[in-house]
Design a protein around this motif. Structure first.
Motif, mmCIF file in Angstrom:
data_model
loop_
_atom_site.group_PDB
_atom_site.id
_atom_site.type_symbol
_atom_site.label_atom_id
_atom_site.label_comp_id
_atom_site.label_asym_id
_atom_site.label_seq_id
_atom_site.Cartn_x
_atom_site.Cartn_y
_atom_site.Cartn_z
ATOM 1 N N GLU A 85 0.835 -1.197 0.000
ATOM 2 C CA GLU A 85 0.000 0.000 0.000
ATOM 3 C C GLU A 85 0.881 1.263 0.000
ATOM 4 O O GLU A 85 1.975 1.256 0.569
ATOM 5 C CB GLU A 85 -0.916 0.016 1.233
ATOM 6 C CG GLU A 85 -2.038 -1.005 1.191
ATOM 7 C CD GLU A 85 -3.142 -0.629 0.233
ATOM 8 O OE1 GLU A 85 -3.130 0.509 -0.278
ATOM 9 O OE2 GLU A 85 -4.026 -1.470 -0.023
ATOM 10 N N PRO A 86 0.424 2.342 -0.647
ATOM 11 C CA PRO A 86 1.257 3.545 -0.754
ATOM 12 C C PRO A 86 1.539 4.224 0.579
ATOM 13 O O PRO A 86 2.550 4.919 0.720
ATOM 14 C CB PRO A 86 0.430 4.456 -1.671
ATOM 15 C CG PRO A 86 -0.976 3.971 -1.559
ATOM 16 C CD PRO A 86 -0.857 2.492 -1.355
ATOM 17 N N ASP A 87 0.670 4.023 1.569
ATOM 18 C CA ASP A 87 0.842 4.728 2.845
ATOM 19 C C ASP A 87 1.265 3.811 3.993
ATOM 20 O O ASP A 87 2.208 4.108 4.724
ATOM 21 C CB ASP A 87 -0.452 5.455 3.228
ATOM 22 C CG ASP A 87 -0.869 6.473 2.176
ATOM 23 O OD1 ASP A 87 0.018 7.111 1.592
ATOM 24 O OD2 ASP A 87 -2.081 6.606 1.938
ATOM 25 N N ARG A 92 -0.620 -5.065 -0.719
ATOM 26 C CA ARG A 92 -1.718 -4.611 -1.579
ATOM 27 C C ARG A 92 -2.021 -5.656 -2.652
ATOM 28 O O ARG A 92 -3.182 -5.955 -2.926
ATOM 29 C CB ARG A 92 -1.332 -3.283 -2.230
ATOM 30 C CG ARG A 92 -2.332 -2.674 -3.209
ATOM 31 C CD ARG A 92 -1.777 -1.355 -3.728
ATOM 32 N NE ARG A 92 -2.584 -0.704 -4.753
ATOM 33 C CZ ARG A 92 -3.522 0.211 -4.517
ATOM 34 N NH1 ARG A 92 -3.805 0.543 -3.264
ATOM 35 N NH2 ARG A 92 -4.177 0.786 -5.499
ATOM 36 N N LYS A 141 -6.384 0.999 0.182
ATOM 37 C CA LYS A 141 -6.650 2.210 -0.595
ATOM 38 C C LYS A 141 -7.388 1.925 -1.901
ATOM 39 O O LYS A 141 -7.451 0.800 -2.386
ATOM 40 C CB LYS A 141 -5.335 2.943 -0.895
ATOM 41 C CG LYS A 141 -4.638 3.471 0.362
ATOM 42 C CD LYS A 141 -5.550 4.435 1.131
ATOM 43 C CE LYS A 141 -4.864 4.977 2.367
ATOM 44 N NZ LYS A 141 -5.750 5.864 3.150
ATOM 45 N N THR A 204 5.196 2.975 -10.131
ATOM 46 C CA THR A 204 4.354 3.835 -9.290
ATOM 47 C C THR A 204 2.868 3.544 -9.480
ATOM 48 O O THR A 204 2.092 3.658 -8.534
ATOM 49 C CB THR A 204 4.616 5.322 -9.597
ATOM 50 O OG1 THR A 204 4.443 5.561 -11.014
ATOM 51 C CG2 THR A 204 6.024 5.708 -9.205
ATOM 52 N N SER A 205 2.473 3.130 -10.691
ATOM 53 C CA SER A 205 1.041 2.944 -10.977
ATOM 54 C C SER A 205 0.440 1.780 -10.206
ATOM 55 O O SER A 205 -0.765 1.763 -9.929
ATOM 56 C CB SER A 205 0.812 2.740 -12.476
ATOM 57 O OG SER A 205 1.338 1.495 -12.921
ATOM 58 N N LYS A 207 0.934 1.113 -7.187
ATOM 59 C CA LYS A 207 0.569 1.637 -5.875
ATOM 60 C C LYS A 207 -0.503 2.711 -5.979
ATOM 61 O O LYS A 207 -1.445 2.763 -5.183
ATOM 62 C CB LYS A 207 1.809 2.220 -5.178
ATOM 63 C CG LYS A 207 2.827 1.187 -4.725
ATOM 64 C CD LYS A 207 4.024 1.873 -4.108
ATOM 65 C CE LYS A 207 5.040 0.883 -3.570
ATOM 66 N NZ LYS A 207 4.599 0.283 -2.294
ATOM 67 N N LYS A 208 -0.353 3.583 -6.985
ATOM 68 C CA LYS A 208 -1.320 4.653 -7.204
ATOM 69 C C LYS A 208 -1.350 4.989 -8.691
ATOM 70 O O LYS A 208 -0.403 5.563 -9.226
ATOM 71 C CB LYS A 208 -0.969 5.899 -6.395
ATOM 72 C CG LYS A 208 -1.997 7.009 -6.512
ATOM 73 C CD LYS A 208 -1.641 8.211 -5.649
ATOM 74 C CE LYS A 208 -2.699 9.302 -5.775
ATOM 75 N NZ LYS A 208 -2.360 10.486 -4.939
ATOM 76 N N GLN A 209 -2.444 4.618 -9.348
ATOM 77 C CA GLN A 209 -2.541 4.801 -10.796
ATOM 78 C C GLN A 209 -2.940 6.231 -11.133
ATOM 79 O O GLN A 209 -3.896 6.772 -10.572
ATOM 80 C CB GLN A 209 -3.548 3.813 -11.396
ATOM 81 C CG GLN A 209 -3.588 3.824 -12.913
ATOM 82 C CD GLN A 209 -4.447 2.706 -13.469
ATOM 83 O OE1 GLN A 209 -4.938 1.849 -12.738
ATOM 84 N NE2 GLN A 209 -4.632 2.709 -14.778
ATOM 85 N N ASP A 251 -11.691 3.206 -0.938
ATOM 86 C CA ASP A 251 -10.940 2.756 0.232
ATOM 87 C C ASP A 251 -11.759 1.754 1.037
ATOM 88 O O ASP A 251 -13.000 1.777 1.014
ATOM 89 C CB ASP A 251 -10.611 3.935 1.154
ATOM 90 C CG ASP A 251 -9.608 4.910 0.558
ATOM 91 O OD1 ASP A 251 -9.049 4.610 -0.522
ATOM 92 O OD2 ASP A 251 -9.384 5.966 1.172
#
Length: 300
Positions: A85-87, A92, A141, A204-205, A207-209, A251
């Motif tokens: 997860e990014p945070d 994930r 997320k 990076t995508s 984790k967060k696209q 989320d």
């Protein structure tokens, strides 16, 4: 070799566009169903809506799959196939689980699933990608609205819309724990997204696209003629998800984790070419280079 013509250009630096789909949704002949094939009304629903949910399909396999998921989290710690997860840093996604688990591998070739897939795609198929998506309680997320095909086309070189994702719910999927939302019928159009693909965008995508995500004004236009549908169900529920269907998830705001096992089946007649985004092919765990047709297991 002459390059394959790009009939679904996206991320070319131009403005975002909504284009017509140029491929069938169902490729097979529905008049000759295999032993474990879909019924005609199920095929018609999938063709019209871009997804199909089969409740309580195989709950008996879930406990072993959860045990395998927990084992892989430990055995693969630090491996590139595990995405956090990014945070929070919690798991994930586990990519390519079929390569690390005989239980997962056998399920991917179960004729009760494979017959239906080959029926929809009208050909032999191979495993293009597989993953376990995990949404931890309170910390899992969101995934923004997107079409999988847009990414697979631009970043992996999948030429046509002839793939289907089949996923099994490993836990209860409720309206609170970050379920998948789909836009029924959105698979009949194609959103050519703005922007340009950067080198190793996947780092990076995953984790967060950001790239390949339709703009709010585009989604507003898409949703003007369609509702949002949440896909809920208990462990063992099976979902067929057309490759170009717009989908996303919020989320997980609940105390209940949510996990699903996903298989992406691609037609052997739709093998990837050079990625249309101009970048090198993504790693093996995102686009499997082994395109040999899957051989079904024998049921006892």
């Amino acid at each position: 070799m002459e390059p394959v013509r790009d009939i679904y250009p996206s991320r070319t630096g131009e403005c975002e566009k909504i284009l017509n789909r140029m491929d069938p949704v169902v490729y097979g002949d529905s008049t000759s169903a295999p032993e474990f094939g879909l019924k005609q009304n199920q095929i018609e629903f999938y063709e019209d809506n871009g997804y199909l949910t089969i409740p309580d399909f195989m709950p008996e396999v879930v406990p072993d799959l959860i045990a395998e998921m927990d084992r892989m989290k430990e055995d693969l710690a630090g491996d590139e196939t595990l995405v956090t997860e990014p945070d929070s840093g919690e798991i994930r996604t586990i990519f390519k689980p079929f390569a690390h688990s005989d239980v997962v591998d056998q399920l991917s070739r179960d004729p009760r699933i494979l017959d239906k897939v080959r029926q929809l795609l009208g050909s032999e198929v191979y495993m293009m990608q597989s993953r376990i998506n995990v949404k931890p309680a309170f910390k899992g997320k969101s995934f923004p609205w997107h079409s999988d095909f847009e990414t697979w086309h631009v970043e992996d070189g999948m030429p046509r819309m002839r793939a289907v994702t089949v996923w099994l719910m490993l836990s209860e999927n409720t309206e609170y724990n970050g379920p998948l939302f789909v836009v029924p019928g959105s698979h009949k159009k194609y959103v050519a997204c703005s922007g340009k693909t950067i080198e190793k965008n996947y780092e990076t995508s995953l984790k967060k696209q950001v790239l390949g995500v339709p703009k709010p004004e585009t989604m507003k236009e898409v949703l003007a003629n369609s509702d949002i549908k949440g896909l809920y169900g208990g462990p063992g529920t099976l979902v067929f998800h057309e490759c170009n269907l717009l989908h996303g998830s919020p989320d997980n705001i609940s105390a209940d984790p949510r996990s699903i096992l996903m298989f992406v089946y691609n037609s052997v007649e739709n093998r990837p070419v050079e990625p249309f985004g101009g970048q090198p092919p993504r790693p093996h765990y995102l686009s499997n280079p082994d395109v040999a047709p899957l051989k079904p297991i024998k049921l006892s």
